[in-house]
Design a protein around this motif. Structure first.
Motif, PDB file in Angstrom:
ATOM      1  N   GLY A  24       0.823  -1.197   0.000  1.00 54.34           N
ATOM      2  CA  GLY A  24       0.000   0.000   0.000  1.00 54.34           C
ATOM      3  C   GLY A  24       0.859   1.250   0.000  1.00 54.34           C
ATOM      4  N   ILE A  25       0.216   2.370  -0.269  1.00 56.96           N
ATOM      5  CA  ILE A  25       0.897   3.669  -0.342  1.00 56.96           C
ATOM      6  C   ILE A  25       0.565   4.466   0.916  1.00 56.96           C
ATOM      7  CG2 ILE A  25       1.152   5.809  -1.646  1.00 56.96           C
ATOM      8  CD1 ILE A  25       0.074   4.243  -4.105  1.00 56.96           C
ATOM      9  N   PRO A  26       1.554   4.819   1.707  1.00 53.99           N
ATOM     10  CA  PRO A  26       1.286   5.613   2.909  1.00 53.99           C
ATOM     11  C   PRO A  26       0.689   6.985   2.566  1.00 53.99           C
ATOM     12  CG  PRO A  26       3.477   4.627   3.013  1.00 53.99           C
ATOM     13  CD  PRO A  26       2.980   4.425   1.620  1.00 53.99           C
ATOM     14  N   LYS A  27      -0.182   7.473   3.438  1.00 55.10           N
ATOM     15  CA  LYS A  27      -0.773   8.793   3.240  1.00 55.10           C
ATOM     16  C   LYS A  27       0.300   9.884   3.226  1.00 55.10           C
ATOM     17  CE  LYS A  27      -5.318   9.177   2.830  1.00 55.10           C
ATOM     18  NZ  LYS A  27      -6.186   9.549   3.952  1.00 55.10           N
ATOM     19  N   ASN A  28       1.397   9.662   3.963  1.00 54.56           N
ATOM     20  CA  ASN A  28       2.436  10.698   4.065  1.00 54.56           C
ATOM     21  C   ASN A  28       3.608  10.451   3.127  1.00 54.56           C
ATOM     22  OD1 ASN A  28       3.692   8.544   5.305  1.00 54.56           O
ATOM     23  ND2 ASN A  28       3.970   9.533   7.300  1.00 54.56           N
ATOM     24  N   ALA A  29       3.388   9.627   2.093  1.00 51.37           N
ATOM     25  CA  ALA A  29       4.463   9.346   1.130  1.00 51.37           C
ATOM     26  C   ALA A  29       4.756  10.585   0.276  1.00 51.37           C
ATOM     27  CB  ALA A  29       4.073   8.187   0.230  1.00 51.37           C
ATOM     28  N   GLU A  30       5.995  10.698  -0.179  1.00 52.20           N
ATOM     29  CA  GLU A  30       6.404  11.847  -0.988  1.00 52.20           C
ATOM     30  C   GLU A  30       6.119  11.625  -2.469  1.00 52.20           C
ATOM     31  OE1 GLU A  30      10.477  14.407  -2.066  1.00 52.20           O
ATOM     32  OE2 GLU A  30      10.511  12.854  -0.518  1.00 52.20           O
ATOM     33  N   ASN A  31       6.292  10.388  -2.951  1.00 51.70           N
ATOM     34  CA  ASN A  31       6.188  10.114  -4.390  1.00 51.70           C
ATOM     35  C   ASN A  31       5.050   9.119  -4.660  1.00 51.70           C
ATOM     36  OD1 ASN A  31       8.686  11.624  -5.149  1.00 51.70           O
ATOM     37  ND2 ASN A  31       9.637  10.069  -3.849  1.00 51.70           N
ATOM     38  N   LYS A  32       3.827   9.555  -4.429  1.00 52.07           N
ATOM     39  CA  LYS A  32       2.695   8.645  -4.447  1.00 52.07           C
ATOM     40  C   LYS A  32       2.392   8.089  -5.839  1.00 52.07           C
ATOM     41  CE  LYS A  32       0.520  10.794  -0.430  1.00 52.07           C
ATOM     42  NZ  LYS A  32      -0.653  11.527   0.093  1.00 52.07           N
ATOM     43  N   GLU A  33       2.452   8.926  -6.855  1.00 49.79           N
ATOM     44  CA  GLU A  33       2.091   8.454  -8.200  1.00 49.79           C
ATOM     45  C   GLU A  33       3.118   7.454  -8.714  1.00 49.79           C
ATOM     46  OE1 GLU A  33       1.313  11.823 -10.688  1.00 49.79           O
ATOM     47  OE2 GLU A  33      -0.632  12.212  -9.720  1.00 49.79           O
ATOM     48  N   ALA A  34       4.384   7.744  -8.513  1.00 50.91           N
ATOM     49  CA  ALA A  34       5.412   6.777  -8.920  1.00 50.91           C
ATOM     50  C   ALA A  34       5.291   5.488  -8.108  1.00 50.91           C
ATOM     51  CB  ALA A  34       6.802   7.391  -8.743  1.00 50.91           C
ATOM     52  N   ALA A  35       4.933   5.624  -6.827  1.00 50.49           N
ATOM     53  CA  ALA A  35       4.734   4.440  -5.992  1.00 50.49           C
ATOM     54  C   ALA A  35       3.582   3.594  -6.523  1.00 50.49           C
ATOM     55  CB  ALA A  35       4.462   4.845  -4.547  1.00 50.49           C
ATOM     56  N   PHE A  36       2.521   4.259  -6.994  1.00 51.95           N
ATOM     57  CA  PHE A  36       1.413   3.518  -7.594  1.00 51.95           C
ATOM     58  C   PHE A  36       1.872   2.767  -8.837  1.00 51.95           C
ATOM     59  CE2 PHE A  36      -1.919   3.217 -10.805  1.00 51.95           C
ATOM     60  CZ  PHE A  36      -2.831   2.403 -10.137  1.00 51.95           C
ATOM     61  N   LEU A  37       2.685   3.403  -9.654  1.00 53.51           N
ATOM     62  CA  LEU A  37       3.177   2.737 -10.860  1.00 53.51           C
ATOM     63  C   LEU A  37       3.996   1.489 -10.517  1.00 53.51           C
ATOM     64  CD1 LEU A  37       4.178   5.872 -12.967  1.00 53.51           C
ATOM     65  CD2 LEU A  37       2.244   4.317 -13.383  1.00 53.51           C
ATOM     66  N   LEU A  38       4.796   1.578  -9.452  1.00 53.42           N
ATOM     67  CA  LEU A  38       5.539   0.400  -9.011  1.00 53.42           C
ATOM     68  C   LEU A  38       4.587  -0.669  -8.497  1.00 53.42           C
ATOM     69  CD1 LEU A  38       8.041  -1.219  -8.220  1.00 53.42           C
ATOM     70  CD2 LEU A  38       8.178   0.136  -6.115  1.00 53.42           C
ATOM     71  N   MET A  39       3.633  -0.287  -7.671  1.00 53.16           N
ATOM     72  CA  MET A  39       2.637  -1.232  -7.153  1.00 53.16           C
ATOM     73  C   MET A  39       1.896  -1.919  -8.294  1.00 53.16           C
ATOM     74  SD  MET A  39      -0.897  -0.242  -5.177  1.00 53.16           S
ATOM     75  CE  MET A  39      -0.281  -0.102  -3.522  1.00 53.16           C
ATOM     76  N   GLN A  40       1.473  -1.128  -9.272  1.00 50.82           N
ATOM     77  CA  GLN A  40       0.719  -1.667 -10.400  1.00 50.82           C
ATOM     78  C   GLN A  40       1.574  -2.639 -11.211  1.00 50.82           C
ATOM     79  OE1 GLN A  40      -2.289   0.477 -13.401  1.00 50.82           O
ATOM     80  NE2 GLN A  40      -0.199   1.139 -13.730  1.00 50.82           N
ATOM     81  N   TRP A  41       2.828  -2.300 -11.432  1.00 47.86           N
ATOM     82  CA  TRP A  41       3.706  -3.171 -12.220  1.00 47.86           C
ATOM     83  C   TRP A  41       4.003  -4.472 -11.464  1.00 47.86           C
ATOM     84  CZ3 TRP A  41       8.626  -5.268 -11.635  1.00 47.86           C
ATOM     85  CH2 TRP A  41       9.169  -5.860 -12.779  1.00 47.86           C
ATOM     86  N   LEU A  42       4.294  -4.377 -10.188  1.00 48.36           N
ATOM     87  CA  LEU A  42       4.600  -5.579  -9.410  1.00 48.36           C
ATOM     88  C   LEU A  42       3.438  -6.564  -9.422  1.00 48.36           C
ATOM     89  CD1 LEU A  42       6.370  -4.059  -6.270  1.00 48.36           C
ATOM     90  CD2 LEU A  42       7.445  -5.467  -8.035  1.00 48.36           C
ATOM     91  N   THR A  43       2.215  -6.044  -9.385  1.00 49.11           N
ATOM     92  CA  THR A  43       1.039  -6.922  -9.300  1.00 49.11           C
ATOM     93  C   THR A  43       0.363  -7.143 -10.645  1.00 49.11           C
ATOM     94  OG1 THR A  43      -0.393  -5.024  -8.733  1.00 49.11           O
ATOM     95  CG2 THR A  43       0.614  -6.236  -6.906  1.00 49.11           C
ATOM     96  N   SER A  44       0.977  -6.635 -11.717  1.00 47.04           N
ATOM     97  CA  SER A  44       0.462  -6.872 -13.065  1.00 47.04           C
ATOM     98  C   SER A  44       0.713  -8.325 -13.470  1.00 47.04           C
ATOM     99  CB  SER A  44       1.159  -5.938 -14.053  1.00 47.04           C
ATOM    100  OG  SER A  44       2.535  -6.312 -14.182  1.00 47.04           O
TER     101      SER A  44
END
Length: 442
Positions: free
Chosen positions: A324-344
């Protein structure tokens, strides 16, 4: 004429710029960013470390991993998530941390990321994700507050998830003409027959140590045997007939298990099976890689796999980790892209081939994955029966779980009467739930 040429040049320039924008890749705006992620020291995430360079090669996004033992990981996350600005852009969390993090508003709701056409991959195919894992690990706010439902939202995606599976020694079963257990009656009968047929060998290796391990082992049997911790009004029913049967099943398994079984944590239970001291192992799918590793196992090539035996219903466990992406993360959109790729589909197959636990049905059925890991097809079949509600993932579960596990240990080691023990757990659980406000609307 000059003005005409200028206008033509400007139009051409504008067209080129628009064309360039149109063909810009989804990762272009984030290339060069560095994500800091927090993963556990765990076989699945060891496999993840092998595939992360592929993500960087594909996207230009760098990834730094803070990999910690999962109990220390929880401690570190508790500190980091409470800060105004956190260090982590993406975290792996243990399933029972989901309730705490969501309740404290520390994880991003993923809806706005999947709504964003610049971020959401149209080929992601969320329907291919294993349902039980998604509901158990990712959803909050739906049915019972922690499952899917019309009021629920997605806060994480399963990654490093597990279900329960029965491992058995093919050589021992073939030697004595034993049938692989399909029901609980057969499981318990076989577990106690093996020590008679193979003196010195335990029937089934199980967790049983006081606290989380004893509770986990009990819950492993409670759901298939028809039980739950609560009814639909949050009244404790752990002490009903199904609860008594599950506790008796655990006691039988421990009594017919290897020497010292009553004090086994997960490591000792697995070690007993890896060393050839027991003929069966009923627990998480994550062990498969170690069982086939000659550096860790003395039973390589001797183990077969079957679905979790059936009681009154199929009900293998769901657990493990999500990301998951922490609410206080600095790079949320890039983190989503990593999350999406890992679970693709691409990432899930890569991590499976590297020895990780896949989160998709298609990966379990993949020809290449099954050629390398023949057990994956059986695991995929078991996942059709994975029960996302085999334990309640509520904020007060940690307190209830500790009490349940401590009490069950006394059943296993001090012969405390099972009905008396579970009656006490139910009574104390009722008090915890009252204090937490679960009966406010009744």
């Amino acid at each position: 004429m000059l003005q005409t040429l200028k206008r033509a040049a400007l139009a051409a320039s504008t067209t080129l710029a628009l064309a360039s924008a149109a063909i810009a890749g989804p990762y272009d705006d984030y290339a060069g960013e560095t994500l800091i992620v927090n993963f556990p020291a765990h076989p699945h995430f060891d496999a993840v470390m092998k595939i992360l360079p592929e993500f960087t090669k594909k996207t230009g996004i760098e990834v730094e991993v803070d990999q910690l033992p999962y109990l220390k990981m929880r401690e570190r996350q508790t500190l980091e998530l409470a800060q105004d600005e956190g260090e982590y852009d993406l975290i792996a969390y243990v399933v029972f941390s989901k309730a705490d993090y969501v309740y404290a508003d520390q994880l991003e709701n993923l809806a706005r990321y999947f709504m964003n056409p610049k971020l959401a991959d149209p080929s992601y195919d969320a329907d291919d994700l294993i349902d039980g894992y998604v509901y158990n690990i990712g959803f909050a706010g739906g049915n019972k507050g922690y499952l899917e439902g019309k009021t629920g939202s997605l806060f994480g995606i399963p990654y490093g998830s597990e279900t329960s599976i029965l491992g058995y020694r093919k050589d021992i079963f073939d030697k004595h003409g034993l049938k692989v257990p399909e029901t609980y009656d057969e499981l318990l009968e076989t577990a106690c027959k093996i020590p008679e047929l193979e003196p010195g060998m335990g029937g089934l290796s199980s967790r049983a140590a006081s606290g989380h391990h004893a509770s986990h082992a009990f819950l492993l049997h409670l759901a298939p045997l028809g039980g739950r911790i609560f009814d639909d009004q949050w009244n404790p029913i752990v002490n009903n007939a199904a609860g008594i049967e599950a506790a008796n099943a655990l006691k039988t398994i421990v009594d017919c298990g290897p020497e010292g079984a009553a004090s086994f944590g997960f490591g000792e239970a697995l070690g007993s099976f890896l060393n050839g001291d027991t003929a069966m192992f009923l627990d998480t799918t994550v062990v498969a890689g170690q069982i086939n590793d000659p550096n860790k196992s003395q039973v390589v090539g001797k183990v077969g796999w079957a679905m979790h035996p059936m009681g009154v219903r199929r009900g293998s466990q769901t657990g493990g980790f999500g990301i998951g992406i922490p609410k206080n993360a600095e790079n949320k959109e890039a983190a989503f892209l990593l999350m999406q790729w890992l679970t693709s589909k691409e990432g899930d197959k890569l991590v499976a081939m590297a020895g990780g636990n896949p989160s998709r049905f298609s990966t379990h059925a993949d020809t290449d994955v099954n050629a390398k890991f023949p057990h994956m097809a059986t695991f995929g079949e078991a996942l059709k029966h994975a029960d996302p509600d085999w334990r309640p993932i509520i904020p007060v579960w940690g307190k209830i779980n500790a009490d349940l596990g401590t009490t069950l240990s006394k059943v296993l080691t001090e012969d405390l009467d099972i009905q008396e023990a579970l009656d006490g757990v139910a009574e104390r659980t009722k008090t915890v739930m009252e204090e937490a406000g679960y009966y406010t609307w009744q």
